[in-house]
Design a protein around this motif. Sequence first.
Motif, PDB file in Angstrom:
ATOM      1  N   ILE A 195       0.870  -1.179   0.000  1.00  0.00           N
ATOM      2  CA  ILE A 195       0.000   0.000   0.000  1.00  0.00           C
ATOM      3  C   ILE A 195       0.903   1.223   0.000  1.00  0.00           C
ATOM      4  CG2 ILE A 195      -1.771   1.296   1.252  1.00  0.00           C
ATOM      5  CD1 ILE A 195      -2.676  -1.346   2.499  1.00  0.00           C
ATOM      6  N   GLU A 196       0.681   2.127  -0.949  1.00  0.00           N
ATOM      7  CA  GLU A 196       1.549   3.298  -1.087  1.00  0.00           C
ATOM      8  C   GLU A 196       0.709   4.540  -1.364  1.00  0.00           C
ATOM      9  OE1 GLU A 196       5.705   4.118  -3.396  1.00  0.00           O
ATOM     10  OE2 GLU A 196       4.022   3.465  -4.642  1.00  0.00           O
ATOM     11  N   LEU A 197       0.792   5.493  -0.448  1.00  0.00           N
ATOM     12  CA  LEU A 197       0.123   6.777  -0.628  1.00  0.00           C
ATOM     13  C   LEU A 197       1.175   7.871  -0.699  1.00  0.00           C
ATOM     14  CD1 LEU A 197      -1.699   4.911   1.496  1.00  0.00           C
ATOM     15  CD2 LEU A 197      -3.217   6.887   1.351  1.00  0.00           C
ATOM     16  N   LYS A 198       1.047   8.764  -1.683  1.00  0.00           N
ATOM     17  CA  LYS A 198       2.006   9.851  -1.852  1.00  0.00           C
ATOM     18  C   LYS A 198       1.270  11.183  -1.989  1.00  0.00           C
ATOM     19  CE  LYS A 198       5.741   7.200  -4.073  1.00  0.00           C
ATOM     20  NZ  LYS A 198       6.594   7.087  -5.290  1.00  0.00           N
ATOM     21  N   GLY A 199       1.499  12.074  -1.034  1.00  0.00           N
ATOM     22  CA  GLY A 199       0.944  13.424  -1.098  1.00  0.00           C
ATOM     23  C   GLY A 199      -0.556  13.475  -1.250  1.00  0.00           C
ATOM     24  N   VAL A 200      -1.277  12.574  -0.566  1.00  0.00           N
ATOM     25  CA  VAL A 200      -2.727  12.456  -0.757  1.00  0.00           C
ATOM     26  C   VAL A 200      -3.468  13.505   0.080  1.00  0.00           C
ATOM     27  CG1 VAL A 200      -4.735  10.971  -0.412  1.00  0.00           C
ATOM     28  CG2 VAL A 200      -2.601  10.011  -1.318  1.00  0.00           C
ATOM     29  N   THR A 201      -4.339  14.237  -0.597  1.00  0.00           N
ATOM     30  CA  THR A 201      -5.196  15.222   0.063  1.00  0.00           C
ATOM     31  C   THR A 201      -6.630  14.992  -0.383  1.00  0.00           C
ATOM     32  OG1 THR A 201      -3.446  16.894   0.243  1.00  0.00           O
ATOM     33  CG2 THR A 201      -5.717  17.680   0.297  1.00  0.00           C
ATOM     34  N   LYS A 202      -7.555  15.061   0.576  1.00  0.00           N
ATOM     35  CA  LYS A 202      -8.970  14.920   0.257  1.00  0.00           C
ATOM     36  C   LYS A 202      -9.752  16.000   0.976  1.00  0.00           C
ATOM     37  CE  LYS A 202     -12.859  13.039  -1.146  1.00  0.00           C
ATOM     38  NZ  LYS A 202     -13.249  13.036  -2.575  1.00  0.00           N
ATOM     39  N   CYS A 203     -10.532  16.764   0.221  1.00  0.00           N
ATOM     40  CA  CYS A 203     -11.338  17.851   0.785  1.00  0.00           C
ATOM     41  C   CYS A 203     -12.812  17.590   0.555  1.00  0.00           C
ATOM     42  CB  CYS A 203     -10.960  19.188   0.146  1.00  0.00           C
ATOM     43  SG  CYS A 203      -9.231  19.669   0.394  1.00  0.00           S
ATOM     44  N   TYR A 204     -13.609  17.943   1.560  1.00  0.00           N
ATOM     45  CA  TYR A 204     -15.059  17.979   1.429  1.00  0.00           C
ATOM     46  C   TYR A 204     -15.465  19.429   1.639  1.00  0.00           C
ATOM     47  CZ  TYR A 204     -14.900  12.889   1.901  1.00  0.00           C
ATOM     48  OH  TYR A 204     -14.639  11.551   1.712  1.00  0.00           O
ATOM     49  N   GLY A 205     -15.628  20.150   0.538  1.00  0.00           N
ATOM     50  CA  GLY A 205     -15.867  21.584   0.645  1.00  0.00           C
ATOM     51  C   GLY A 205     -14.646  22.262   1.240  1.00  0.00           C
ATOM     52  N   SER A 206     -14.854  23.020   2.321  1.00  0.00           N
ATOM     53  CA  SER A 206     -13.734  23.714   2.963  1.00  0.00           C
ATOM     54  C   SER A 206     -13.000  22.823   3.971  1.00  0.00           C
ATOM     55  CB  SER A 206     -14.236  24.968   3.686  1.00  0.00           C
ATOM     56  OG  SER A 206     -15.183  24.621   4.682  1.00  0.00           O
ATOM     57  N   LYS A 251     -10.644  19.900   5.055  1.00  0.00           N
ATOM     58  CA  LYS A 251      -9.563  19.065   4.544  1.00  0.00           C
ATOM     59  C   LYS A 251      -9.504  17.809   5.409  1.00  0.00           C
ATOM     60  CE  LYS A 251      -6.031  21.147   2.750  1.00  0.00           C
ATOM     61  NZ  LYS A 251      -4.768  21.905   2.546  1.00  0.00           N
ATOM     62  N   ALA A 252     -10.145  16.744   4.926  1.00  0.00           N
ATOM     63  CA  ALA A 252     -10.255  15.515   5.713  1.00  0.00           C
ATOM     64  C   ALA A 252      -8.926  14.776   5.805  1.00  0.00           C
ATOM     65  CB  ALA A 252     -11.307  14.597   5.110  1.00  0.00           C
ATOM     66  N   VAL A 253      -8.149  14.795   4.728  1.00  0.00           N
ATOM     67  CA  VAL A 253      -6.814  14.193   4.701  1.00  0.00           C
ATOM     68  C   VAL A 253      -5.872  15.215   4.090  1.00  0.00           C
ATOM     69  CG1 VAL A 253      -5.382  12.314   3.808  1.00  0.00           C
ATOM     70  CG2 VAL A 253      -7.749  11.853   4.503  1.00  0.00           C
ATOM     71  N   ASP A 254      -4.745  15.447   4.754  1.00  0.00           N
ATOM     72  CA  ASP A 254      -3.872  16.563   4.406  1.00  0.00           C
ATOM     73  C   ASP A 254      -2.467  16.081   4.070  1.00  0.00           C
ATOM     74  OD1 ASP A 254      -2.624  18.978   4.105  1.00  0.00           O
ATOM     75  OD2 ASP A 254      -2.976  19.688   6.151  1.00  0.00           O
ATOM     76  N   ASP A 255      -2.167  15.995   2.756  1.00  0.00           N
ATOM     77  CA  ASP A 255      -0.816  15.699   2.271  1.00  0.00           C
ATOM     78  C   ASP A 255      -0.252  14.425   2.933  1.00  0.00           C
ATOM     79  OD1 ASP A 255       1.466  16.093   0.735  1.00  0.00           O
ATOM     80  OD2 ASP A 255       2.442  17.345   2.239  1.00  0.00           O
ATOM     81  N   LEU A 256      -0.987  13.341   2.815  1.00  0.00           N
ATOM     82  CA  LEU A 256      -0.622  12.080   3.475  1.00  0.00           C
ATOM     83  C   LEU A 256       0.294  11.245   2.586  1.00  0.00           C
ATOM     84  CD1 LEU A 256      -0.902   9.836   5.599  1.00  0.00           C
ATOM     85  CD2 LEU A 256      -3.036   9.156   4.461  1.00  0.00           C
ATOM     86  N   SER A 257       1.426  10.856   3.131  1.00  0.00           N
ATOM     87  CA  SER A 257       2.316   9.898   2.481  1.00  0.00           C
ATOM     88  C   SER A 257       2.545   8.745   3.451  1.00  0.00           C
ATOM     89  CB  SER A 257       3.656  10.553   2.115  1.00  0.00           C
ATOM     90  OG  SER A 257       3.466  11.538   1.118  1.00  0.00           O
ATOM     91  N   LEU A 258       2.340   7.518   2.960  1.00  0.00           N
ATOM     92  CA  LEU A 258       2.399   6.351   3.835  1.00  0.00           C
ATOM     93  C   LEU A 258       2.681   5.117   3.009  1.00  0.00           C
ATOM     94  CD1 LEU A 258       1.818   4.898   6.584  1.00  0.00           C
ATOM     95  CD2 LEU A 258      -0.596   4.840   5.883  1.00  0.00           C
ATOM     96  N   GLY A 259       3.535   4.242   3.534  1.00  0.00           N
ATOM     97  CA  GLY A 259       3.807   2.967   2.891  1.00  0.00           C
ATOM     98  C   GLY A 259       3.596   1.835   3.876  1.00  0.00           C
ATOM     99  N   ILE A 260       2.917   0.774   3.433  1.00  0.00           N
ATOM    100  CA  ILE A 260       2.666  -0.403   4.267  1.00  0.00           C
ATOM    101  C   ILE A 260       3.230  -1.617   3.542  1.00  0.00           C
ATOM    102  CG2 ILE A 260       0.917  -1.834   5.387  1.00  0.00           C
ATOM    103  CD1 ILE A 260      -0.865   0.654   5.526  1.00  0.00           C
ATOM    104  N   ARG A 261       4.049  -2.399   4.240  1.00  0.00           N
ATOM    105  CA  ARG A 261       4.798  -3.485   3.629  1.00  0.00           C
ATOM    106  C   ARG A 261       3.993  -4.786   3.568  1.00  0.00           C
ATOM    107  NH1 ARG A 261       8.710  -0.602   6.772  1.00  0.00           N
ATOM    108  NH2 ARG A 261       8.236  -1.836   8.628  1.00  0.00           N
ATOM    109  N   LYS A 262       4.416  -5.673   2.676  1.00  0.00           N
ATOM    110  CA  LYS A 262       3.780  -6.980   2.527  1.00  0.00           C
ATOM    111  C   LYS A 262       3.912  -7.775   3.827  1.00  0.00           C
ATOM    112  CE  LYS A 262       3.929 -11.299  -0.124  1.00  0.00           C
ATOM    113  NZ  LYS A 262       2.457 -11.383  -0.226  1.00  0.00           N
TER     114      LYS A 262
END
Length: 318
Positions: A5-16, A18-29
């Motif tokens: 699982i690899e997330l890079k610079g993930v941002t998610k907004c609902y209107g104003s 910011k539910a997820v703010d610049d998330l980077s995360l790696g999860i190994r096998k």
Amino acid sequence: MADVIELKGVTKCYGSLKAVDDLSLGIRKGEIYGLLGPNGAGKSTTILMMLGLTEPNEGSIKVCGIDSTSNPVEVKRKVGYLPDNVGFYENQTGLDNLIFIAKLNRATSAEARNRAFDLLNRVGLTDAANKKVGTYSRGMRQRLGLAEVLIKKPEVIVLDEPTLGIDPSGVKAFLGLIVQLSRADGLTVLLSSHHLHQVQQVCDRVGIFVSGKLIANGPIPELSGQLFGNKLFTVEAGVVWRTLEKREQLVTDLRNIDGVCSVAYEENRLLIECSMDEIATIARTIVYSGIDLTHLFQRQYGLDEIYQLYFEGGHNHA
């Protein structure tokens, strides 16, 4: 080895918001990863984006090398998801529910039946296979839900508050089952939970979310070291002083023990901070000093203390 699982610079907004703010995360096998945080921290939104059920405004997400945003159907074939409340056909048996799910995942009738029996055995529900799901307890339903998640042979499983409403013995059995399955099958497990003790029991690493940001990420001992320095253990010793000279000599002797960082004394107790487990040496030193020992216990800085520092202690994580 690339992260499953690899997330890079993930941002998610609902209107104003910011539910997820610049998330980077790696999860190994093969890793069991715990996702922690208060309600509204961004955990559920992160899981939905991983599963391809909602799209990020910015950044990229890959699960098993597949882009969750552009190819969500393929991601769903690789990932099993267990929500906090699993839905079943209540008037059908546990076996029939599993066979139905297996057929939806393109198994033949024979394959579906064999796979269903095997999983019912693995999750400890063989005796309840032919009972209607409407008669199952909460713990049995969660175990059946885990079997349902595994029926399509996923590479990753996502568990969202899986132990809510289960009694303590059921929780212990369920968590043990998760570890067993992860280790035996090489499954990558993402566990979202508010139960700190349970997460500490089974997770290889944890991530702590606050206001959409991942503010801490790593193995629990490593996080403890980052937050509390080298003082990973505190030993409290109840003592009865006889002379001032004996007290001063004992404090000196304790400070000379390898791994002891500091010794503080109050009226009837010593507080000894250590970088390693030295409780046996501390006990011997006190007994040999001739000072009466009334009690002795050790506290390790773990997930409870880490969580409290971030959410209740006003830790500056900016």
